[in-house]
Structures are given as structure tokens and as C-alpha cells.
Write a protein that holds these residues in place. Sequence first.
Motif, PDB file in Angstrom:
ATOM      1  N   ALA A 180       0.822  -1.207   0.000  1.00 49.46           N
ATOM      2  CA  ALA A 180       0.000   0.000   0.000  1.00 49.46           C
ATOM      3  C   ALA A 180       0.859   1.261   0.000  1.00 49.46           C
ATOM      4  CB  ALA A 180      -0.933  -0.014   1.208  1.00 49.46           C
ATOM      5  N   SER A 181       1.954   1.264   0.761  1.00 45.32           N
ATOM      6  CA  SER A 181       2.812   2.451   0.810  1.00 45.32           C
ATOM      7  C   SER A 181       3.519   2.669  -0.518  1.00 45.32           C
ATOM      8  CB  SER A 181       3.823   2.300   1.943  1.00 45.32           C
ATOM      9  OG  SER A 181       4.705   1.215   1.700  1.00 45.32           O
ATOM     10  N   ILE A 182       3.965   1.593  -1.174  1.00 43.14           N
ATOM     11  CA  ILE A 182       4.609   1.730  -2.485  1.00 43.14           C
ATOM     12  C   ILE A 182       3.623   2.268  -3.506  1.00 43.14           C
ATOM     13  CG2 ILE A 182       5.621   0.419  -4.387  1.00 43.14           C
ATOM     14  CD1 ILE A 182       6.783  -1.476  -2.272  1.00 43.14           C
ATOM     15  N   ARG A 183       2.413   1.763  -3.448  1.00 40.76           N
ATOM     16  CA  ARG A 183       1.374   2.242  -4.368  1.00 40.76           C
ATOM     17  C   ARG A 183       1.104   3.728  -4.167  1.00 40.76           C
ATOM     18  NH1 ARG A 183      -4.800   1.434  -2.906  1.00 40.76           N
ATOM     19  NH2 ARG A 183      -5.722   2.708  -4.556  1.00 40.76           N
ATOM     20  N   ALA A 184       1.019   4.149  -2.910  1.00 40.49           N
ATOM     21  CA  ALA A 184       0.726   5.549  -2.634  1.00 40.49           C
ATOM     22  C   ALA A 184       1.907   6.463  -2.984  1.00 40.49           C
ATOM     23  CB  ALA A 184       0.366   5.714  -1.163  1.00 40.49           C
ATOM     24  N   ALA A 185       3.142   5.985  -2.754  1.00 41.00           N
ATOM     25  CA  ALA A 185       4.314   6.831  -2.970  1.00 41.00           C
ATOM     26  C   ALA A 185       4.590   7.061  -4.452  1.00 41.00           C
ATOM     27  CB  ALA A 185       5.527   6.209  -2.294  1.00 41.00           C
ATOM     28  N   ASP A 186       4.440   6.029  -5.266  1.00 40.86           N
ATOM     29  CA  ASP A 186       4.819   6.113  -6.677  1.00 40.86           C
ATOM     30  C   ASP A 186       3.642   6.057  -7.634  1.00 40.86           C
ATOM     31  OD1 ASP A 186       7.499   6.166  -5.881  1.00 40.86           O
ATOM     32  OD2 ASP A 186       7.612   3.974  -5.860  1.00 40.86           O
ATOM     33  N   ASP A 187       2.413   6.082  -7.097  1.00 41.70           N
ATOM     34  CA  ASP A 187       1.212   6.043  -7.933  1.00 41.70           C
ATOM     35  C   ASP A 187       1.217   4.804  -8.836  1.00 41.70           C
ATOM     36  OD1 ASP A 187      -1.255   7.125  -8.538  1.00 41.70           O
ATOM     37  OD2 ASP A 187      -0.510   8.245 -10.264  1.00 41.70           O
ATOM     38  N   VAL A 188       1.611   3.678  -8.259  1.00 42.68           N
ATOM     39  CA  VAL A 188       1.708   2.419  -8.995  1.00 42.68           C
ATOM     40  C   VAL A 188       0.376   1.683  -8.931  1.00 42.68           C
ATOM     41  CG1 VAL A 188       2.900   0.193  -9.109  1.00 42.68           C
ATOM     42  CG2 VAL A 188       4.161   2.257  -8.502  1.00 42.68           C
ATOM     43  N   ALA A 189      -0.029   1.083 -10.037  1.00 42.51           N
ATOM     44  CA  ALA A 189      -1.234   0.251 -10.050  1.00 42.51           C
ATOM     45  C   ALA A 189      -0.916  -1.083  -9.375  1.00 42.51           C
ATOM     46  CB  ALA A 189      -1.706   0.027 -11.479  1.00 42.51           C
ATOM     47  N   LEU A 190      -1.867  -1.596  -8.623  1.00 38.55           N
ATOM     48  CA  LEU A 190      -1.670  -2.842  -7.873  1.00 38.55           C
ATOM     49  C   LEU A 190      -2.788  -3.815  -8.194  1.00 38.55           C
ATOM     50  CD1 LEU A 190      -0.362  -4.583  -5.605  1.00 38.55           C
ATOM     51  CD2 LEU A 190      -1.831  -3.346  -3.986  1.00 38.55           C
ATOM     52  N   VAL A 191      -2.409  -5.032  -8.502  1.00 35.51           N
ATOM     53  CA  VAL A 191      -3.371  -6.120  -8.704  1.00 35.51           C
ATOM     54  C   VAL A 191      -3.066  -7.184  -7.659  1.00 35.51           C
ATOM     55  CG1 VAL A 191      -4.168  -7.929 -10.243  1.00 35.51           C
ATOM     56  CG2 VAL A 191      -3.662  -5.670 -11.149  1.00 35.51           C
ATOM     57  N   LEU A 192      -4.058  -7.513  -6.847  1.00 39.03           N
ATOM     58  CA  LEU A 192      -3.868  -8.430  -5.721  1.00 39.03           C
ATOM     59  C   LEU A 192      -4.803  -9.620  -5.857  1.00 39.03           C
ATOM     60  CD1 LEU A 192      -2.683  -9.099  -2.888  1.00 39.03           C
ATOM     61  CD2 LEU A 192      -4.561  -7.729  -1.931  1.00 39.03           C
ATOM     62  N   ILE A 193      -4.219 -10.809  -5.990  1.00 40.50           N
ATOM     63  CA  ILE A 193      -4.999 -12.050  -5.992  1.00 40.50           C
ATOM     64  C   ILE A 193      -4.984 -12.617  -4.584  1.00 40.50           C
ATOM     65  CG2 ILE A 193      -5.030 -14.453  -6.724  1.00 40.50           C
ATOM     66  CD1 ILE A 193      -4.149 -13.643  -9.408  1.00 40.50           C
ATOM     67  N   SER A 194      -6.139 -13.004  -4.104  1.00 43.80           N
ATOM     68  CA  SER A 194      -6.208 -13.569  -2.760  1.00 43.80           C
ATOM     69  C   SER A 194      -7.485 -14.381  -2.612  1.00 43.80           C
ATOM     70  CB  SER A 194      -6.178 -12.453  -1.710  1.00 43.80           C
ATOM     71  OG  SER A 194      -6.282 -12.997  -0.411  1.00 43.80           O
TER      72      SER A 194
END
Length: 639
Positions: free
Chosen positions: A499-513
Amino acid sequence: MRRWMNVFRSPLGLAATALTAVVLVLAVVAPILWTDDADATDTSNILAGPSGDHWAGTDNLGRDIFFRTLVATRLSVELALAATVIAVVAGLLLGTAAFLLGRRLGRVVTASINIAVAFPGILLALFFAVIFGVGATGAVLAIGLAGAPGFGRLTQTLVAGIESRDYIAAARVAGVGRVRILFRHVLPNIAEPLVVNTTISAGGALLAFAGLSFLGLGVQQPQYDWGRLLFDGISSIYVNPASALAPGTAVLLAGLAFNLFGESVAKALGVSVVGRLPVLPAMAATLDEDEAQVAATGHAAGELVLDVRDLEVTFPGPGGPVRPVRGVTFAVRRGEAVGVVGESGSGKSLTALAVSRLVGDPGRVDAARLELLGTDLRAGDDKAQRQFLGTSLAMVFQDPMTSFNPTQRMGRQLAEVATHHQGMDRRSALARAVDRLRAVRITEPERRAHQYPHEFSGGMRQRAMIGMGLMGSPALIIADEPTTALDVTVQQQVLDLLASIRAADDVALVLISHDVTVVGEVCDRVMVMYAGRIVEDLPAADLATGARHPYTRALVAAVPDMDTDLDAPLATIPGRPVDPSEVPAGCAYAARCPLASARCTTEEPALVTDGAGRRVACWHAGEAIDLVVPAPREEVEAS
């Protein structure tokens, strides 16, 4: 090194090592010390029996058979080792062909190996001996090529076991070429069983070479090896049995030495030898069908990162083509977090494999559109595209135990991305790797960069895997069950880091769970898959109370929370997921759905978008349902 030292700790290993050392020492010193004695002729003492002057008697020219046997050690061992080298090299080429050439061309090589292995080795050796002609050179080629199919079969099996590991998939996504992956990641991890098999093969080659020379197809006069001495001595065996006994004993002891040494090495290294071919126990498993990556959906504002339209993945099956992914359409935008949920076999990981260009033959990927940052991923797998994927797409794999190559230090593995794609030298790449380890909150990153994966805890390995993805400048991070096998505290740390990496660099995240609750807390949107299709796509905030598809609501209800009645049975989803090779007509979920009607069993619902941008594929979307709750044990016993 300690494991290799275990060879000398058992009586058998020590004896085999000593015997092998004696053979090798004789191969070096015997021709220097006793060549003159072996070549000296005594016409007055022809075909003499054993005596104090001639321990094994003399041959038909009066030459000392014992000294000739000692001197023949060098040529016998040299020719056997030369044949072993040919067998190993040819076997490696055959065994790695499927990995280097791809499955389609690899199947041709595999079929050739299977045909060759079906024949006894001695028949292949005789066949090649006729082709290459009589003599030492022809015999070396014949025995070497005859041993290649068996070595190739072993190599092929070991490579297939390593090829399924996450760090191999990561290297491919990073754009590393197949040859570099083979030498850097695959061969170091299968080196031990190959070394053991090479040692055992040397003993077999020694016996085979003696056999060819005994038949008159190997070494020719005036040269002589043990087989040639056997050939010469058999004619006088009734006059002087020792003339054949001495070289025969030498062949037996040398072959026994090499084979027992190989067995001892195998035992010390924990490599099991089956059918004379050593195989690591860990390599027995085949590919895990649900081990790969992810894919996602979204309609948030921002730059489009991933755009997928009508994605299909097809595999050949005994009853016709099998489509485990059917018409999947979704999008992911910059800074967006998208969750993918569904039971095992629903197509989540395979969709991600297709997006990541990791579906190999015989699988086929078709899509109306498959773009990452506007780049068409359907184009050929050229160097430029591999480099693009290696820097723009980051992968976080399911099992932290298999995410890294166990034979390489962590810093070197992270630095590979920088050296391969960013043109950094080794020192700069290692400094970048240390910086990325620090960025993912690993303490003492300088020291940790020089450690091996087994020296990291599970949570540290998972964070290091995220750090590897950040070696470039990824626009999309795909995390496939990133918290599997981690305790709840470490799970939260990994999720917080993403979550912090996504917020810091505006990276898209896809999470399978499989954990619907985790996806609901971490992601902005949730995509629910069933039987290879998206059945619902909705905001994560609506997952608990606003889901419209019966399958989504059943998944949510199956997860207990703080309000769950501890005395009541848990809600369950009846039946089993659909087999991709036997998808029924109509809605695939109909057989398990309490709202199913006749229309559901004959007509497949389309994925429809409502006015709020949510998507659902159901003829009874939003209707009230009664979730299946098992009857209490008392009622079951009473009935």
C-alpha cells in the motif's frame, strides 16, 4: 563444501574414494614408471604362467601382463572419461532443448530421446561403432553418443522441475533470455544430481569401452587398454588363465570404484538414485497448475496502465480444446488497486500468466486487445518487449520459499534486473539492490545483500521479492497470494508495504487472494472470477453489503467475522467448482446457485455494466437468496 565432506565420513564412501584415487594415480604414474617393463619382450618365456618375475605371467611375445595391465590404466581411464564428456555434453544439449527452443520444437527432441532410451545402451554403442568405424576414436564417439539419451532424459526431468519455480518466471518477466536463465538459474540448481550421474556414468563408460575393445571394435594394436588385453588374453586362457584375469580384475575394480564413489556422493548430498539415475526428491513434483500471476479490473480516473479485451487461454485436451479463461475483459488504471477473488481453478492465475506473457506451448493466448502502458503485448517475444516487461511490470509470487534462486546471494539476484535492463555495472547494480532492500524495510541491507535466501525469514523474502520488482520503475505490481504461509503480523506488514509503495509512486496494484476480507480492505475494486469468466466487478466498499451476484455473496458469507455466531454452523457453497474441460451450457454457477432457473441452465448471462459502472453476469442479480448453512450435528444424527 561440508556436504561434500560427508562423502568421506562413511566407511563405504571412504573406501570408494580411496579406490578411485588409486585408479587415477595409477593412470598418471604407471606409464611413467613401467612402460619399459611392459614393452620388454622375452621370446624365451612366451605364455608363461604366474611367477615371482611375472606375477600374472606373459603374453604371446613374452611381455609382462601385470605391468601391461598397470600401464593400460591411463588409456582405459582417458577413453572412458572422453566418452563420458561426450555423453554429458550431448545429454545436456538434448535435455535442455525443450527449455531453450520452446515446447513445440522441444517435443521433437523429447520424442527422439524417448525412442533412443527404449533401446539397450550396448545396442546403441554397437550401432554407432559400425558408423564411426573400428578404433579408439570410433569407440569413444559410439559410447559417448550411446550414453547421451539417458543423461538427456535425466537433465530434461530436472530442468522441468526447476522451470516451474517462481524465480524462473520472475527472470522471464524481467526479460532475461533463455540461455542466461539456463546458465544462471537452472543449471546451478541441478548441478548436484548431474555431477553424481556423471561419476556413475564414467564407471559405466569404462566397462562399455572394455567391452568394445574385447570385441575387437575398440583400441587396436599396437595400443592397448584393459579390453584389448582381455581380447589378447582370451586366446591363451587355457594355458595361462591369469592373462585374462589381470585385466578383467582391473576393469572390475575401476568400474566398482567409480560407481561406489558416485553412490557415496549421492548419499552425502541427499540425492536419491533410481534406476541408476540420481534424482532430487524435490524435483518429483510437476508443475503446480495454480502457480503464476494475476490480472485485474477498474474504472478509476487516471492513466490506463493495463487494458485487456476478450482474453482467452486455450489448451488442447483429450476431448477437444479446453478454455480455462473465457472472454475476460478488464482495465487497470494508474494508482488503482484491484483485487481478484474466486475459488481455485477459477482462472485468476492463468489470466495473469497470459497478461505476463508466461503461457507457453501448447497453450494459446488470444485477445482482441492486450496492452500494457499502450504497448501491444501480443507482439513477438523480442528483446525490446522483454526489457519493457522487465522494467514496467513487477511480480510478487505466492510462495516466498520458491521466489528466489537458492544458489545465489540475494543482492546478486536483485542486481540482475539493473545490469540486464538498465546497463549498470555490477557495483552500481549491487548498490541499487541494497537501496531497494532498504526501501522495503529490511534491516541491515548491506549485510543481507550478501546472504542466501535460506538466511531470510519468510516475511523478509517476500519483502525482498517486492524490492526486486522495484529495481526498475514499474507501473503495475501483480501480487499473487503474497501473504501465503505467513503469520498474520507479517501478512499485515507485507500488505502495508504494498500500500505504501502504491501511494508513494502512484503504482497500479493487482492483488490475488482467497481472503475476501483482505481484498476488501486493501483494494479499490474487486473482480470476482468463476469458471474462467468475470462474474462480478464492483467497488471494494460494496463487497460486503452491495454484491449482486449469488457467488460473490456466498464467498463473502463464507468468511467468519466478529459477529459470527460461534454456536451456529458456517455458511458454505454447495458442490464443487466447474471443470474447465466440462463447462456446462448456460451459467456455469447454476448447479450451485439457489436462485437458478431454467434460463440459467440454457443461456449464459452476459457481463452487463450498470449506470454506476459496476458489472455483473447473472440473470437474477440482486435477488434475495438463502445461503446454504449445514444442519447442526444433532439434527443430522437425529435424521
